[in-house]
Design a protein around this motif. Structure first.
Motif: not given
Length: 435
Positions: A27, A30-31, A97
């Motif tokens: 996560a 990806s952020q 997200t």
């Protein structure tokens, strides 16, 4: 270890744990990727859109319409295009997200960083006024930095908890900081409003100069009075608490500030009566003489013919005798003295001189034309003087009188009339000494 070192170590360990968790979290990766992608996309869009926006918003240089002024004002915000586009794209990425991973702490941090960049661009590139630029540098940018780091609430709580006692009064540092910022912005806006109103009033040429001055002072007092009341209301300061301050101010005026109060009231009287206003040439009993170039709440500023400025308190215009030569452009009478020889037929002189002076373009025929008068019989010649009227002030007897004397000289020379010079008769009693 000292307590402060222990706290630093604890914060470092916490930061390390957070960084490690981000490095191992899909996560977080990806952020971070969305933050980089949002920034690159914002850079691309800015390069494509900014030239078109600037071309659309840039009016012709000679166009001064309201719409053109709005377009020029909007054009000032173009430096914010890049950080605001990045902020908007990051906000959209945050929603993605959070819907996929259920968290968005890192991308929220990136969004706050882009907002900080927008704040910095606003303070650095858009604020042109020196005071507002200083306010942005010392207040706006630090607040944006604390917000980006997530420290704004703790810092605000710490400032609010720090109370400064001042006799029977006390206030916290957060309230003081807010007061300084709000007061600065309100009084800057008041100064800007006063400049706009002053410019508008000065353009009203149908109003008398004294009326315009009075209107400017009235607008200034009203604007800053309203600004003070708004500031007190915003900060929650009851006006009744100012009674003690007002009483102390009254005592101060009664003793130490009575001259200032007297000059202020005298300035209002001058503006109301209009006996002396900007542009008038005045001479006071004390010997001060010059053209009034500015009238303030405390004094009038006179400019002499040699460029010096004299500050004269308003009270002097009320309690002493003032000679106003201008009275907003009225005519003034002057005279030029000269002499002719005793061999002259003095009956011809007035006609010759009046005709010569009348030809000068600055000499008026109304309220009266040139008037040559016999003044007396001097030691060396017969004394005359020619009186003439002009619009304006003779610059130390050099602006108009000099031209008149040239005309007198040329007219007398053409008529064959002699202008005498001093003669002395020396009488020697007895014989000259021999050898």
């Amino acid at each position: 270890m000292p307590p402060i070192v222990q706290r630093v170590v604890e914060y470092a360990l916490q930061a390390g744990d957070i960084a490690l968790s981000w490095l191992l979290s899909p996560a977080a990766w990806s952020q971070f990727a969305l933050i980089i992608l949002s920034y690159l996309l914002a850079v691309y869009l800015t390069k494509r859109l900014r030239p078109k926006i600037e071309k659309l918003l840039t009016p012709a240089e000679d166009n001064q319409s309201i719409l053109s002024k709005i377009r020029r004002f909007t054009l000032m915000f173009t430096p914010l295009l890049l950080p605001l586009l990045a902020f908007a794209l990051t906000s959209a990425g945050e929603q993605v997200t959070r819907s996929i991973f259920g968290s968005g702490a890192m991308i929220a941090f990136g969004k706050r960083v882009f907002l900080f960049l927008a704040v910095r661009a606003f303070a650095r590139d858009m604020l042109t006024d020196p005071f507002l630029r200083l306010l942005g540098k010392v207040v706006l940018i630090p607040v944006g930095a604390f917000y980006a780091l997530g420290l704004l609430d703790p810092v605000a709580a710490k400032l609010e908890a720090t109370v400064v006692p001042l006799g029977n009064l006390s206030f916290n540092l957060l309230w003081l900081l807010k007061f300084i910022v709000i007061a600065g912005v309100i009084f800057w806006f008041g100064r800007w409003s006063n400049d706009q109103s002053s410019t508008f009033i000065k353009k009203q040429e149908e109003m008398r100069p004294a009326t315009r001055q009075l209107a400017e002072k009235t607008a200034e007092i009203a604007i800053f009075g309203v600004a003070f009341l708004i500031l007190m209301n915003i900060m929650g300061v009851p006006l009744t608490s100012l009674a003690v301050l007002t009483g102390a101010l009254g005592v101060g005026i009664g003793f130490g500030l009575q001259k200032i109060a007297s000059n202020f009231i005298s300035g209002i009287i001058l503006l109301l009566e209009g006996q002396a206003t900007v542009g008038d040439y005045v001479e006071l009993d004390g010997g001060e003489a010059g053209t009034i170039v500015k009238m303030t709440a405390r004094a009038a500023i006179l400019e002499t013919y040699d460029g010096k400025w004299i500050v004269v308190p308003n009270e002097d215009f009320i309690v002493t005798r003032v000679v106003n030569y201008s009275d907003s452009g009225s005519a003034n009478r002057y005279e030029a003295a000269f002499s002719v020889s005793y061999d002259t037929d003095i009956n011809l002189v007035p006609g010759i001189i009046d005709a010569a002076v009348s030809k000068l373009d600055f000499v008026l025929q109304d309220p009266d034309g040139p008037d040559c008068e016999l003044r007396g019989f001097g030691d060396s010649g017969i004394d005359f003087a020619v009186e003439f009227w002009v619009n304006g002030i003779d610059d130390g007897r050099n602006k108009y009188t000099s031209h008149v004397l040239f005309a007198v000289w040329n007219a007398l020379k053409e008529a064959g009339i002699e202008i005498p010079y001093p003669h002395r008769v020396v009488e020697i009693k007895g014989q000259f000494p021999s050898g």
